[in-house]
Design an enzyme around this catalytic site. Structure first.
Site, short mmCIF file in Angstrom:
data_model
loop_
_atom_site.label_atom_id
_atom_site.label_comp_id
_atom_site.label_asym_id
_atom_site.label_seq_id
_atom_site.Cartn_x
_atom_site.Cartn_y
_atom_site.Cartn_z
N GLU A 221 42.75 52.26 41.23
CA GLU A 221 42.23 53.23 42.19
C GLU A 221 43.24 53.49 43.30
OE1 GLU A 221 38.59 52.21 44.41
OE2 GLU A 221 39.59 53.62 45.77
N GLY B 175 46.31 53.64 42.97
CA GLY B 175 47.44 54.42 42.48
C GLY B 175 48.47 53.64 41.70
N GLU C 34 46.83 37.53 38.89
CA GLU C 34 46.03 36.51 38.22
C GLU C 34 44.62 36.48 38.81
OE1 GLU C 34 48.19 32.76 36.73
OE2 GLU C 34 46.92 32.05 38.36
N VAL D 14 48.16 50.70 35.87
CA VAL D 14 47.50 49.50 35.34
C VAL D 14 47.19 49.74 33.87
CG1 VAL D 14 45.53 47.95 35.58
CG2 VAL D 14 46.48 49.07 37.61
N PRO D 15 47.72 48.94 32.99
CA PRO D 15 47.43 49.16 31.56
C PRO D 15 45.97 48.81 31.24
CG PRO D 15 48.68 47.13 31.87
CD PRO D 15 48.59 47.78 33.21
N ASP D 16 45.55 49.14 30.02
CA ASP D 16 44.18 48.79 29.61
C ASP D 16 44.08 47.32 29.24
OD1 ASP D 16 43.37 51.37 29.98
OD2 ASP D 16 43.91 51.97 27.94
N HIS E 298 46.40 27.21 36.32
CA HIS E 298 46.79 27.27 37.73
C HIS E 298 45.63 26.92 38.64
CE1 HIS E 298 50.14 30.23 36.48
NE2 HIS E 298 50.56 28.99 36.45
#
Lengths: 615, 422
Positions: free
Chosen positions: A294, A296, A231, A299-301, A273
């Site tokens: 970066e 590794g 988040e 991570v989706p777009d 939150h």
């Protein structure tokens, strides 16, 4: 238990707070997982001890309520988890106390709004003791097939759908508890299922971090794939990137940091939150997603591809033999709760009680169908309420007024009559209001206050048998029955009872007809010829007029007979006279009257020297 | 929620009072402060605060923004009459601070403190520790002089009494006295649940520290513990925030209920409108709109959660629909309403949809006129019934409604809608 495991199929837990629904949900989950025994061993509820009943499948079991953590720990040393539902105000103290208990190792803090300083102290104190805190401000977490914290994962239907009753290969951790159901759903649809899922809570300083749990999952050989939802705000995700770089995390990690929209929102928008606010560029979702990519991580777009990346990564792990998909089984059915089944129209059941005069279930209570608000607004009065609750009728104003006149007239008759006397004696013996009132009321019967009912009964007999007044008087004489409602101590024809005059006048003016009163008055003409004080007294007048009124209100003879048999007319006396009796009780109290002892010289002592011996 | 900025007036009032109590001595600078609001009668102030006449004064806006010197919003070392004129001239005027426009409504007046030495002092928190930052170079842009700042780390379970603050301070006059002041200020910071407390600069007069510029945040979740310590405290909205009528209305509903209702209008001409259940999900829907490249079309951000009543959901939906359908797109393009959400824990989906459906029925004509297309995605208790109601509604209204459940990825309706948009 391994150090990376917080929960197993044998985990025993305490639930702090009177959260019976949450406990039932935990037990239902346990049952669905085919656990040998329930996970909750006790509820800790300072306000009350005893026990609470819960379902274990279809069977009912008892779970103790214990008043303190100390006591609970002594009784159940095997319990190592505390699910803490204490409020914002006391969450800190309860958690600190639990941290001190040697046998409690994991504490889930559910409360929202725990002050940040307190949360930081909790986190540090737990770390010092090598214990775990999940939360604050979280729904908790779940170990698939083993243990569920509180209300995690929603309904049993959802748990079944997300296959949480048996472990899969995925370890999940998120900030948001609200998104965890969605995540379990995604994981169930894209992999062989969740192994463990934790929501750390959305506050700025959670007791355990995303990384803490990922490192546990890294050590757990059952978990092959890490999935995380971060988040905006804070720097916790950089710790994860670091751990990937320095080799502490080797397992594949699919992660997305939410809050990428923050860049188009005005600066002051605070998400739900407390921790979800970027204080600087590095705390933005974009920066954190980039750093994780970066390092590794997968991570989706955007979140829209999150499930696809999880699926691909999972399939790769199956293909290279890392994962052997978990075997599914049919979990036992959890019986539906009776309430829910009724709500859904699935079952029915005959009732044991029936009530036709009052209904308290709606937003507004109703008397015989009339909402109580209307009763007050439309000035039903005591008479109108009696009409609704005793006769189930909306009675006309003159009927209400008549009933209220009766109550006023019979409200009291001085301290000497048996009812008041008993109340006074009881009050003076130091008894409470109810006891004193009841000792007075209990004297009401055939000899005291019963004349209303009796008079109605007697005169009705005469009228219905078509007896002339003279024949009626003779018949009663022959049966040796005193006519009820006739005769007065003082009043005579020449010196009439004012109360009777008022009642008669009111009836003549307002009732459509008064056949029974007319009959009683013709009887009075006969009796007063014998003796001047054998007049129709106030009880008699009330009795006959009530019959006339009920007839006018449309009640048939059978119904009226039943009312007399039930004591309906006496009821009016009981109701009215209670006002007076309560008054006598208060009066004696205010006067601080001491115990009453009857004077000896007022009692005739005629006790034989020896009782007769028999047999 | 949690960390909230407070006015400099309140910060100084609290710190001054607490310090005076803690040290058992003055100067209680908290007692000589005046907050001027649009309701203040400047001419009556001196009667209540006689020191205004006796002292040289400082006046400045007190609305949670800094850099007042750079923006020429400081009135220093002046007589009261001059200060009055200075404030009167600026009260209600519009200024732009760091790109944010807003009106000046609150001013702080305090005594001018003649001094020669200025320090930088701040208290901040990390997860594990409190940090005390000190620099003998106060009154500057501290980021530029960060190498002069020394930091004392007090672990959250540690005790400030165990630290030799004086030893850690640079070579300054009256170092022991300054150190005892810092220790006292630290205690105030911790006891009063400050989340952030910065004095830049703080003046040193014979070793007494007197804050000149103060920035502070309190942790408002500690209200239940600190209500008496704080006294009447105000948590003002950030500078330049003036909610629209609709935002204010939703905020007023939000205050009245245990449920949560939030609305921020980003771009009333935008064609993508969100009506999303749940705090977490609402962020993700907005994210996805932005990530798919349609941030400029995103009309609003908001959420409803915590099982709001049908009536509240209806009011919320009506407010969004009203904003959405005021004027059709000038180029006649369709608009998109995304009624989204994750899988609810215990919120009855069918029930909350009842309120939304009622509002949609009321706005039928306007929805048609504005060429609105609706996409629904939701799961949780009773979701099947809720989704079925939505499907039927589409048929009845003649408004296109596509409905999806948990079998469809949560944000898929975003790409469905936006694909169409392209």
């Amino acid at each position: 238990m391994k150090d990376y495991e917080l929960f197993t199929r044998d985990t025993k837990a305490f639930v702090y707070g009177s959260q019976t629904r949450a406990v039932q949900r935990m037990l239902d989950f346990d049952y669905m997982c085919r656990r040998d025994s329930p996970s909750v061993v006790a509820m800790i509820t300072p306000e009350r001890g005893g026990f609470e009943k819960f379902f274990w499948g279809t069977r009912e079991i008892r779970i103790p309520r214990i008043r303190s953590i100390g006591e609970a720990v002594d009784l159940f040393p095997a319990a190592d988890v505390l699910v803490n539902f204490a409020s914002q105000r006391s969450a800190f103290d309860v958690t600190m106390e639990a941290l001190e208990a040697d046998t409690i190792w994991t504490i889930a803090v559910i409360a929202e709004g725990v002050p940040e300083r307190q949360a930081r102290i909790l986190a540090a104190a737990a770390k010092e003791k090598r214990k775990w805190i999940i939360g604050p401000a979280t729904v908790g977490g779940i170990k698939a097939g083993a243990f569920k914290i509180g209300n995690t994962a929603g309904t049993m239907e959802n748990i079944r759908m997300a296959k949480l009753y048996r472990p899969g290969s995925v370890g999940f951790v998120s900030v948001s508890g609200g998104m965890s159901n969605e995540a379990y759903n995604i994981i169930a649809r894209t992999t062989d299922g969740l192994n463990e899922g934790i929501a750390i809570g959305g506050d700025a300083y959670p007791g355990s971090t995303l990384l803490d749990h990922l490192l546990r999952y890294e050590k757990n050989p059952e978990i092959k794939l890490l999935v995380c939802l971060g988040e905006v705000g804070g720097t916790a995700e950089y710790e994860i990137a670091e751990a990937m770089k320095d080799g502490r995390i080797k397992k594949p990690l699919v992660i997305w940091v939410t809050g990428t929209c923050a860049k188009v929102l005005p600066g002051q928008v605070q998400f739900g939150h407390a921790g979800a606010k970027a204080g600087s560029e590095i705390e933005t979702a974009d920066a954190k997603n980039a750093a994780l990519r970066e390092a590794g991580a997968v991570v989706p777009d955007s979140f829209d591809d999150y499930h696809l990346r999880i699926k691909e990564t999972y399939e790769r792990l199956v293909a290279d033999g890392t994962i052997t998909p978990a075997v599914d089984f049919d979990p036992p059915q959890i019986p539906m709760d009776y309430k829910q089944a009724v709500a859904e129209g699935l079952i029915r059941r005959p009732t044991h009680f029936v009530s036709t005069i009052c209904d308290e279930r709606g937003e507004v209570h109703s008397y015989a169908g009339v909402p109580i608000d209307d009763v007050i607004e439309e000035r039903y009065g005591i008479g109108g309420v009696i009409g609704l609750l005793w006769f189930k009728r909306v009675i006309p104003p003159h009927a209400r007024e008549f009933l209220e006149m009766v109550i006023q007239i019979i409200a009291d008759h001085g301290p000497a009559v048996s009812g008041a006397h008993n109340t006074i004696v009881a009050a003076r013996a130091g008894k409470d209001l109810l006891s004193s009132l009841v000792s007075g009321i209990l004297t009401i019967g055939p000899r005291f206050g019963g004349a209303v009912n009796g008079a109605a009964e007697h005169f009705l007999y005469g009228l219905r048998s078509n007896l002339s007044p003279r024949e009626f008087v003779d018949a009663m004489k022959k049966k040796n029955v005193r006519i009820q409602g006739i005769g007065h101590r003082l009043h005579t024809v020449e010196n009439p009872d004012k109360r009777v005059e008022i009642l008669k006048g009111f009836a003549k003016e307002n009732f459509r007809a008064t056949p029974l009163l007319d009959y009683a008055l013709s009887v009075e003409e006969v009796t007063t010829k014998k003796k001047a004080n054998l007049i129709l007294n106030v009880d008699g007048c009330i009795g006959v007029l009530l019959v006339d009124l009920l007839k006018e209100l449309g009640f048939g003879d059978d119904e009226i007979d039943r009312m007399i048999a039930m004591g309906t007319f006496n009821a009016l006396f009981v109701l009215g006279r209670s006002i007076g009796l309560i008054g006598h009780y208060f009066d004696q109290n205010r006067l601080e009257q001491g115990l009453y002892r009857h004077p000896l010289d007022d009692i005739l002592y005629d006790v034989p020297e020896r009782p007769e011996e028999v047999g | 929620m949690a960390q909230k900025g407070i006015r400099e007036y309140d910060a100084k009032r609290l710190v001054g009072k607490a310090l005076a109590e803690l040290q058992g001595r003055g100067p209680d600078f908290g007692a000589r402060l005046v907050l001027v609001t649009p309701k203040t009668d400047l001419d009556r102030l001196e009667a209540e605060h006689p020191w205004l006449k006796a002292e040289r004064l400082v006046a400045k806006p007190d609305q949670l923004f800094g850099k007042r010197g750079k923006n020429d919003l400081l009135c220093i070392d002046k007589q009261f009459e001059e200060v009055k004129a200075w404030i009167a001239e600026r009260m209600g005027s519009e200024v732009t601070i760091g790109g944010t426009k807003g009106r000046l409504t609150h001013f702080l007046i305090e005594p001018f403190v003649p001094h020669e030495v200025e320090y930088y002092l701040a208290f901040t928190a990390t997860r594990d520790a409190d940090l005390i930052h000190f620099s003998s170079q106060g009154g500057v842009d501290i980021e530029d002089a960060w190498d002069t700042v020394m930091t004392i780390e007090v672990p959250i379970l540690g005790d400030i009494a165990a630290y030799d603050i004086a030893a850690a301070l640079p070579d300054i006059p009256n170092v022991e006295k300054v150190a005892s002041f810092i220790e006292a200020l630290y205690r105030v910071y911790a006891d009063y649940h400050f989340a952030y407390l910065e004095f830049n600069p703080v003046a040193a007069v014979d070793g007494d520290l007197i804050p000149l510029d103060t920035v502070a945040k309190l942790d408002d979740t500690a209200t239940f513990q600190c209500a008496e310590k704080w006294g009447r405290i105000e948590f003002p909205k950030p500078f330049g925030t003036s909610p629209t009528e609709e935002e204010a209305y939703i905020a007023s509903l939000d205050e009245k209920t245990g449920a949560s209702l939030k609305l921020t209008v980003l771009n009333p001409e935008g064609r993508v409108w969100l009506m999303v259940a749940g705090g977490g999900a609402s962020v993700i829907y907005a994210d996805t709109v932005v990530d798919l490249g349609f941030g400029d079309e995103l009309a609003n951000y908001g959420e409803y959660s915590g099982n709001p009543s049908t009536e509240l959901t209806y009011e919320y939906a009506k407010t969004v629909l009203d904003l959405m359908t005021r004027t059709p797109d000038p180029e006649g393009r369709p608009k998109y309403l995304l009624i989204g959400g994750g899988i609810a824990n215990f919120t009855d989906v069918a029930k909350t949809f009842t309120g939304i459906i009622k509002a949609l029925e009321e706005y039928r004509d306007k929805l048609v006129e504005n060429k609105v297309k609706i996409y629904v995605r939701r799961g949780g208790p009773n979701y099947k019934e809720g989704l079925e109601k939505m499907r039927r509604l589409g048929e009845e209204l003649g408004v296109p409604i596509e409905v999806y459940g948990p079998e469809t990825h949560m944000t898929h309706i975003v790409s469905l809608a936006l694909k169409e948009k392209k």
